[in-house]
Write a protein that holds these residues in place. Sequence first.
Motif, mmCIF file in Angstrom:
data_model
loop_
_atom_site.group_PDB
_atom_site.id
_atom_site.type_symbol
_atom_site.label_atom_id
_atom_site.label_comp_id
_atom_site.label_asym_id
_atom_site.label_seq_id
_atom_site.Cartn_x
_atom_site.Cartn_y
_atom_site.Cartn_z
ATOM 1 N N PRO A 1 0.810 -1.221 0.000
ATOM 2 C CA PRO A 1 0.000 0.000 0.000
ATOM 3 C C PRO A 1 0.841 1.269 0.000
ATOM 4 N N GLN A 2 0.228 2.322 -0.472
ATOM 5 C CA GLN A 2 0.801 3.668 -0.387
ATOM 6 C C GLN A 2 0.156 4.339 0.816
ATOM 7 N N GLY A 3 0.920 5.151 1.529
ATOM 8 C CA GLY A 3 0.397 5.787 2.725
ATOM 9 C C GLY A 3 0.538 7.291 2.708
ATOM 10 N N THR A 4 -0.402 7.942 3.387
ATOM 11 C CA THR A 4 -0.376 9.394 3.562
ATOM 12 C C THR A 4 -0.690 9.695 5.016
ATOM 13 N N LEU A 5 0.034 10.656 5.577
ATOM 14 C CA LEU A 5 -0.204 11.139 6.929
ATOM 15 C C LEU A 5 -0.791 12.532 6.826
ATOM 16 N N GLU A 6 -1.888 12.766 7.531
ATOM 17 C CA GLU A 6 -2.529 14.085 7.517
ATOM 18 C C GLU A 6 -2.633 14.624 8.934
ATOM 19 N N LEU A 7 -2.437 15.930 9.057
ATOM 20 C CA LEU A 7 -2.643 16.632 10.316
ATOM 21 C C LEU A 7 -3.793 17.595 10.095
ATOM 22 N N LEU A 8 -4.809 17.504 10.956
ATOM 23 C CA LEU A 8 -5.995 18.343 10.822
ATOM 24 C C LEU A 8 -6.275 19.078 12.121
ATOM 25 N N GLN A 9 -6.900 20.249 11.979
ATOM 26 C CA GLN A 9 -7.397 20.975 13.140
ATOM 27 C C GLN A 9 -8.752 21.548 12.757
ATOM 28 N N ASN A 10 -9.757 21.259 13.571
ATOM 29 C CA ASN A 10 -11.139 21.692 13.307
ATOM 30 C C ASN A 10 -11.597 21.281 11.916
ATOM 31 N N GLY A 11 -11.187 20.089 11.481
ATOM 32 C CA GLY A 11 -11.597 19.563 10.182
ATOM 33 C C GLY A 11 -10.807 20.085 9.005
ATOM 34 N N ALA A 12 -9.960 21.079 9.208
ATOM 35 C CA ALA A 12 -9.161 21.641 8.115
ATOM 36 C C ALA A 12 -7.800 20.945 8.078
ATOM 37 N N LEU B 1 -3.931 7.458 5.829
ATOM 38 C CA LEU B 1 -4.702 6.904 4.723
ATOM 39 C C LEU B 1 -3.814 5.882 4.039
ATOM 40 N N LEU B 2 -4.317 4.665 3.875
ATOM 41 C CA LEU B 2 -3.583 3.625 3.163
ATOM 42 C C LEU B 2 -4.412 3.180 1.968
ATOM 43 N N VAL B 3 -3.749 3.073 0.816
ATOM 44 C CA VAL B 3 -4.416 2.681 -0.427
ATOM 45 C C VAL B 3 -3.589 1.570 -1.057
ATOM 46 N N ASP B 4 -4.258 0.477 -1.435
ATOM 47 C CA ASP B 4 -3.536 -0.621 -2.072
ATOM 48 C C ASP B 4 -3.984 -0.895 -3.505
ATOM 49 N N GLY B 5 -4.716 0.019 -4.096
ATOM 50 C CA GLY B 5 -5.191 -0.173 -5.460
ATOM 51 C C GLY B 5 -6.620 -0.690 -5.510
ATOM 52 N N ARG B 6 -7.016 -1.492 -4.529
ATOM 53 C CA ARG B 6 -8.384 -2.015 -4.476
ATOM 54 C C ARG B 6 -9.239 -1.275 -3.460
ATOM 55 N N GLN B 7 -8.617 -0.813 -2.398
ATOM 56 C CA GLN B 7 -9.392 -0.163 -1.346
ATOM 57 C C GLN B 7 -8.550 0.876 -0.630
ATOM 58 N N GLN B 8 -9.242 1.747 0.090
ATOM 59 C CA GLN B 8 -8.603 2.781 0.897
ATOM 60 C C GLN B 8 -9.125 2.656 2.317
ATOM 61 N N ILE B 9 -8.209 2.716 3.272
ATOM 62 C CA ILE B 9 -8.579 2.644 4.689
ATOM 63 C C ILE B 9 -7.947 3.823 5.399
ATOM 64 N N ALA C 1 -0.248 17.357 4.706
ATOM 65 C CA ALA C 1 -0.359 15.992 4.195
ATOM 66 C C ALA C 1 1.024 15.572 3.723
ATOM 67 N N LEU C 2 1.496 14.455 4.239
ATOM 68 C CA LEU C 2 2.840 13.972 3.936
ATOM 69 C C LEU C 2 2.778 12.510 3.517
ATOM 70 N N PRO C 3 3.614 12.116 2.549
ATOM 71 C CA PRO C 3 3.645 10.688 2.199
ATOM 72 C C PRO C 3 4.276 9.885 3.329
ATOM 73 N N LEU C 4 3.761 8.683 3.538
ATOM 74 C CA LEU C 4 4.326 7.765 4.525
ATOM 75 C C LEU C 4 5.136 6.716 3.780
ATOM 76 N N ALA C 5 6.390 6.578 4.117
ATOM 77 C CA ALA C 5 7.235 5.548 3.520
ATOM 78 C C ALA C 5 7.082 4.275 4.348
ATOM 79 N N LEU C 6 6.261 3.358 3.876
ATOM 80 C CA LEU C 6 6.010 2.114 4.599
ATOM 81 C C LEU C 6 7.100 1.106 4.308
ATOM 82 N N GLY C 7 7.437 0.320 5.305
ATOM 83 C CA GLY C 7 8.441 -0.731 5.132
ATOM 84 C C GLY C 7 7.870 -1.903 4.356
ATOM 85 N N GLU C 8 8.704 -2.890 4.153
ATOM 86 C CA GLU C 8 8.276 -4.104 3.460
ATOM 87 C C GLU C 8 7.490 -4.990 4.424
#
Length: 160
Positions: free
Chosen positions: A92-103, A142-150, A107-114
């Motif tokens: 999967p590809q990963g993204t890290l988000e920081l939010l405050q009051n919904g804004a 947020l993790l996305v593997d091509g079939r789904q996003q969690i 957003a930063l990419p997450l480098a996931l290990g093997e």
Amino acid sequence: MEAIVHDALSDRASVRLVTVEEPRVDQTALRVSDLVLVASAERVAKTDRQSGNPFLVGDLLLYPNLGEPVRKSATPELGFFFTAYVAKGSKPQGTLELLQNGARLAALPLALGEPDSSGRIQHVSRLPIGTLAAGTYDLRILLVDGRQQISRSTTFRIVD
């Protein structure tokens, strides 16, 4: 599961019965644990490591933050942890988000290990918080593997 609570000061009690169901696990689908804020970590000797401990990552034992405010004067970085389970051949590809009051503040990419032989990826990282103002924030992955996003998120509070 049955729980009983007794308030000794008022001499009152309450009983609650709840049914807990364990959902079926689809080994071919992307699965992600809760997003956990890390309060501290310690290295554990090989002889003291308990296999199966979800907070043991390599030789580190992680201690979760149980809702305490984060003091940026004492903690310039906020540690976080999650475990992803992926299907064979999937990464999967990963993204890290920081939010405050919904804004969304960042957003930063997450480098996931093997993934290991069981398809598990344990991800421990830190987010610098020194420039953030005191307040309440949401951290989301947020993790996305091509079939789904969690996505998974947790709320934390920064104090000076």
